[in-house]
Design an enzyme around this catalytic site. Sequence first.
Site, PDB file in Angstrom:
ATOM      1  N   ASP A 252       0.840  -1.195   0.000  1.00 37.36           N
ATOM      2  CA  ASP A 252       0.000   0.000   0.000  1.00 37.36           C
ATOM      3  C   ASP A 252       0.872   1.241   0.000  1.00 37.36           C
ATOM      4  OD1 ASP A 252       0.809   0.463   2.690  1.00 37.36           O
ATOM      5  OD2 ASP A 252      -0.760  -0.897   3.390  1.00 37.36           O
ATOM      6  N   LYS A 274      -4.554   2.427   0.373  1.00 39.28           N
ATOM      7  CA  LYS A 274      -5.733   3.121   0.862  1.00 39.28           C
ATOM      8  C   LYS A 274      -5.345   4.551   1.219  1.00 39.28           C
ATOM      9  CE  LYS A 274      -6.843  -1.107   3.319  1.00 39.28           C
ATOM     10  NZ  LYS A 274      -6.988  -1.659   4.659  1.00 39.28           N
ATOM     11  N   MET A 387      -2.118   7.747  12.780  1.00 42.61           N
ATOM     12  CA  MET A 387      -3.145   8.107  11.792  1.00 42.61           C
ATOM     13  C   MET A 387      -4.084   9.191  12.316  1.00 42.61           C
ATOM     14  SD  MET A 387      -3.973   4.256  10.384  1.00 42.61           S
ATOM     15  CE  MET A 387      -4.094   3.548  12.036  1.00 42.61           C
TER      16      MET A 387
END
Length: 472
Positions: A252, A274, A387
Amino acid sequence: MDQLPIFLHTKGKRVAVSGGGTIAARKTETAMKAGAHVQVFAASLSDEFRSLAIRPNFEHVARQLSPTDIKACTVVFAANEDESADRAIAEMAHAAGVLVNVADSPDLSDFIMPSIVDRDPLVIAVSTGGASPVFARMIRARLERTLPAAYGRMVAFVGKHRKRLGAFLKEGAARRRFWERILEGPVADRFMSGHEEQAEVELEKALRAAASGNEYRFSGEVYLVGTGPGDPDLLTFAAQRLMQRADVVLYDRLIPHGILDLVRRDAERIYVGKLAGDHILPQEEISALLVKLAKEGKRVLRLKGGDPFMFGRGGEEIEALAAEGIPVTVVPGVTAANGCAAYAGIPLTHRDHAQGCLFVTGHAKSGGLEMDWDALMRPNQTVAVFMGLSQLRQLMDELASRGASPETPVAVIDNGTRPNQRVVTGTMATIAELVQAADLQGPSMIVIGSVVSLREKLFPQGATIAFAGEKA
């Protein structure tokens, strides 16, 4: 090549060492590891011999080495650290026709001692022919860093089955092909990952198939590998080994090109990245793809930034694979919190500031902040938020509304451990504006707590301790 490289069988044979100092001790230790009965000739022994002298194959003879002693030996080491004494030993050995090694004197020696990488029974010897022993040691050090300790156990593991295979595979080329498949396939992978019983089962199946004239087809498997926060130097040995074995890799956006370049060149690459609010491939479909590829008999590498089990959804992928009975090898990685904080010069714990560290994620299923606010407000701790860049302002406001001091230090580490790393520091009251002005794009790690204030104190500009990749 000026010298013949050989491995000499000395188990149970007599070896003489002349000298009682540090060099003599190293020669003695090496010979004893090879199973030799070692007689050390010296008036006295240094402390270096203390742990060697208690072994059953060691003997101290408190006098000088004589020609009669030499004749009974397979090998002699002259290590008196005295040129005239060592030359005399060499002359006696030459006269007796016994191999001799004189420390640091290749011209007087019948052989030289190489630098060795010992993964018993796997042994790698490195020699420069005596031209530069220091360079040989440098090469050995590099090999030490790249060869896992488990290699020796794996050599012993397959070695005990060699005779059995030879009983029904007479052709040498066929035996070589069999062992190549074993050592480059799932048997070796499972052994190296610590699943020795599973490796034994697979090898037994392969041996039975070979005995019946068939070729055993290994099942597919998945490698769930944590790549750390971005710096390729933080990869583990296990990660690098499996990256070179995979048939197909799923990755990713958190995996930088520097790490992807270390994957086997002919492996198929599938991007499953993503972005916040823009999922290229939903997690359920990623898990289903892992199952599909493994069932096709492929070795599937799933690269995950940081550690697979630290907000990386590795547990969900393993659940899907376990339900289908697909073998999985998990390789942990350096977590983003540890790696980013270290490269930014921020200790996550410190005796005078924080006796604990809480890891939380700023990303939840609902898209909002779902935090245990009471846990976040505990004193004397650091909070590391994964995040959380898009939720930074809301996070600071929520903490302030619950009584957190607006002067609490905060750091946002953007692209931590990578060449484009940037670190913005401030307080709960100022950090959101500072980050907006810096136009940080992520991935980012947020560190909250008084440890952030130590950054400039412990590692000021111009400090001799450097953190690779930092662009503060």
